[in-house]
Write an enzyme that holds these catalytic residues in place. Structure first.
Site, PDB file in Angstrom:
ATOM      1  N   SER A 177       0.880  -1.153   0.000  1.00 55.74           N
ATOM      2  CA  SER A 177       0.000   0.000   0.000  1.00 55.74           C
ATOM      3  C   SER A 177       0.921   1.206   0.000  1.00 55.74           C
ATOM      4  O   SER A 177       1.652   1.429   0.961  1.00 55.74           O
ATOM      5  CB  SER A 177      -0.875  -0.014   1.245  1.00 55.74           C
ATOM      6  N   ARG A 178       0.920   1.950  -1.110  1.00 58.44           N
ATOM      7  CA  ARG A 178       1.937   3.006  -1.229  1.00 58.44           C
ATOM      8  C   ARG A 178       1.600   4.256  -0.444  1.00 58.44           C
ATOM      9  O   ARG A 178       2.486   5.020  -0.119  1.00 58.44           O
ATOM     10  CB  ARG A 178       2.143   3.351  -2.710  1.00 58.44           C
ATOM     11  N   VAL A 179       0.324   4.485  -0.158  1.00 57.72           N
ATOM     12  CA  VAL A 179      -0.001   5.720   0.570  1.00 57.72           C
ATOM     13  C   VAL A 179      -0.722   5.470   1.893  1.00 57.72           C
ATOM     14  O   VAL A 179      -0.792   6.348   2.729  1.00 57.72           O
ATOM     15  CB  VAL A 179      -0.853   6.681  -0.289  1.00 57.72           C
TER      16      VAL A 179
END
Ligand code: ATP
Ligand code: MG
Length: 508
Positions: A365-367
């Site tokens: 999950s990049r953010v």
């Protein structure tokens, strides 16, 4: 003589021209020159725009998708079988719109927003075009609020923030829909509207989902947009855009929305069928060249808006089905690169009983991390590391070699972590419980508990805390943190509860 005749003719013509009045309403009219498989080609429509709705003989509607010099290509939305060559086509001057607003929630609609749940007309007051530009950078804000799914593995390792786009990817029957539905069910009472878009699924499967949502009281804040496998490719193609427009209306009115597109692989297949019929050149895997643009313009519309723009958010959970775990196929790689991370579900894990079958190594999950609560961040910080160490060590242990104590200890902890992360569907955890469960398993407080009892133990312990130690639960909730003191209290309580729990087991 001849001169007077010419004069007379010219006068007649001038008069006729003066008197001429065509019933012109600004719309162009043309004729169908080809119709087949839900696609038409028509000529004579000189001033239509891309995406415009056409009226075919007052009976059917079509959307313009191809603009050529002399003719246009369009996809027929309804009654495609009764459209044939030489029929009259009129441009309508506006693009396809769907009804939007709170009236849509609690309803099941088709791709054009018509109710299909037998509950009567919707009575929506507003309409919105299905295609709209995505919010600009200026309008967007940083993602800081978590969208709690109630699935421990997701909330701990691939957290989702409000306004994020997180892909759910995996082979068939790996629990993709279940993760998305659980996320919807968990929004009850949290002031989040949900839109579930079913694309190309069996009608029976969708009806099962609507039933689940209804029984669990989630339908009242959910709108189901449904284009089943029986519907034509054009209807399947516009379904996610319609769902997006319904969600967008709520986002722009300052609300939080969660939208699930189940699934975009079938959407891509529908678009491919249409494109091939429109004779567009095909590229990799026979998909048209603009398949990336198709999904990016859909997913880019999900956003967290800044406070000056209402502060609403649209979180998107697109689902993509892979074939034999191949995430490097065309559509999966496209959607992976568009979204802010992916939840990768693996069939080997699913079949081994690890459900949800989250592959920790390939899920990211990049953010979402910046949206995670402090307490959750604290307890889940080393979770991935532990799991990867466990996986590595357990493969050694399979050879039956002698292991030192610390390795045995690590494997035992790893086993318990895996057990704790197993969760049956529709059994969401409260966010405080998630923190407590992770705390006790990461602190190695479950060594005494047999592996097969771990899941049951932690659930029973949470109920025990809810009844006997409300103060602990309240404190973690209020502070949103888990400090040293409260940690020690929890450790005490685990010891206390273990005695009681094992007595119960012995008595059984
Ligand atoms: P499809 O490819 O058909 O769309 P899918 O990947 O969406 O499948 P689901 O329909 O969500 O998968 O789930 C497949 C089966 O696995 C269902 O029977 C469901 O009940 C079961 N299942 C899903 N998640 C869990 C879970 N956490 N625990 C137990 N069973 C589960
Ligand atoms: Mg599914």
């Amino acid at each position: 003589m001849a001169e007077t005749v010419y004069k007379k003719i010219s006068q007649d013509i001038t008069e006729k021209i003066k008197k001429f009045s065509a019933d012109y309403n600004g719309r162009s009219t043309g004729r169908v020159i080809f119709s087949g498989d839900g696609v038409i080609r028509a000529d004579g429509l000189s001033d239509v725009q891309y995406g415009e709705m056409l009226d075919i003989d007052g009976k059917s509607r079509a959307i313009v998708l191809d603009l050529h010099e002399k003719e246009i290509g369009a996809i027929v939305l309804d009654e495609a079988d009764s459209v044939y060559a030489n029929m009259l086509v009129k441009s309508t001057g506006h693009v396809v719109e769907v009804p939007v607003g709170v009236e849509l929630f609690g309803r099941v609609v088709d791709s054009l927003g018509n109710p299909i749940d037998g509950l009567g007309p919707i009575g929506a007051k507003a309409f919105r075009p299905i295609e709209a530009p995505a919010p600009s950078i200026r309008e967007r804000a940083k993602i800081t609020e978590p969208l709690h799914t109630g699935i421990l593995a997701v909330d701990a390792m691939v957290p989702i923030g409000k306004g994020q786009r997180e892909l759910i990817i995996g082979d068939r029957q790996t629990g993709k829909t279940s993760v998305a539905i659980d996320a919807i069910l968990n929004q009850k009472g949290k002031n989040v509207y949900c839109v579930y878009v079913a694309i190309g699924q069996k009608a029976s499967a969708v009806s099962g989902i609507v039933h689940t949502l209804g029984v669990r009281g989630a339908l009242e804040y959910t709108c189901v947009v449904c284009a089943t496998a029986r519907d034509s490719a054009p209807l399947q193609y516009i379904a996610p855009f319609s769902g997006c427009a319904i969600a967008e209306e709520m986002m722009y009115s300052g609300k939080d929305v969660l939208v699930v597109y189940d699934d975009l692989s079938k959407h891509a297949v529908a678009y491919r069928a249409m494109s091939l019929l429109l004779k567009r050149p095909s590229g990799r895997e026979a998909y048209p060249g603009d398949i990336f643009y198709l999904h990016s313009r859909l997913l880019e519309r999900a956003a967290k808006l800044g406070s000056g723009f209402g502060g609403g958010s649209m979180t998107a959970l697109p689902i993509v089905e892979t074939q034999a775990g191949d995430i490097s196929a065309y559509v999966p790689t496209n959607v992976i690169s568009i979204t802010d991370g992916q939840i990768y579900l693996e069939s080997t894990l699913f079949n081994a009983g690890v459900r949800p079958a989250l592959n920790v190594g390939l899920s990211v999950s990049r953010v979402g991390g910046s949206a995670q609560s402090r307490a959750m961040k604290k307890v889940s910080g080393r979770l991935r590391l532990y799991l990867s160490q466990y996986r590595e060590l357990s493969s050694f242990a399979q050879f039956g070699s002698e292991l030192d104590n610390s390795t045995v200890q690590m494997i035992e902890t790893g086993k318990r972590i895996v057990e704790v992360l197993k969760q049956s569907k529709h059994s969401a955890y409260d966010s405080v419980h998630e923190v407590i469960i992770l705390y006790i398993v990461m602190k190695d407080l479950l060594q005494e508990v047999p592996t097969d009892k771990v899941n049951d133990f932690v659930k029973a312990f949470c109920s025990f805390l809810d009844i006997n130690c409300v103060d602990i639960v309240c404190e973690i909730n209020e502070k949103n943190d888990i400090g040293l003191e409260i940690g020690l209290v929890i450790e005490e309580r685990v010891k206390e509860f273990s005695k009681f729990y094992f007595e119960e087991i012995v008595n059984e």
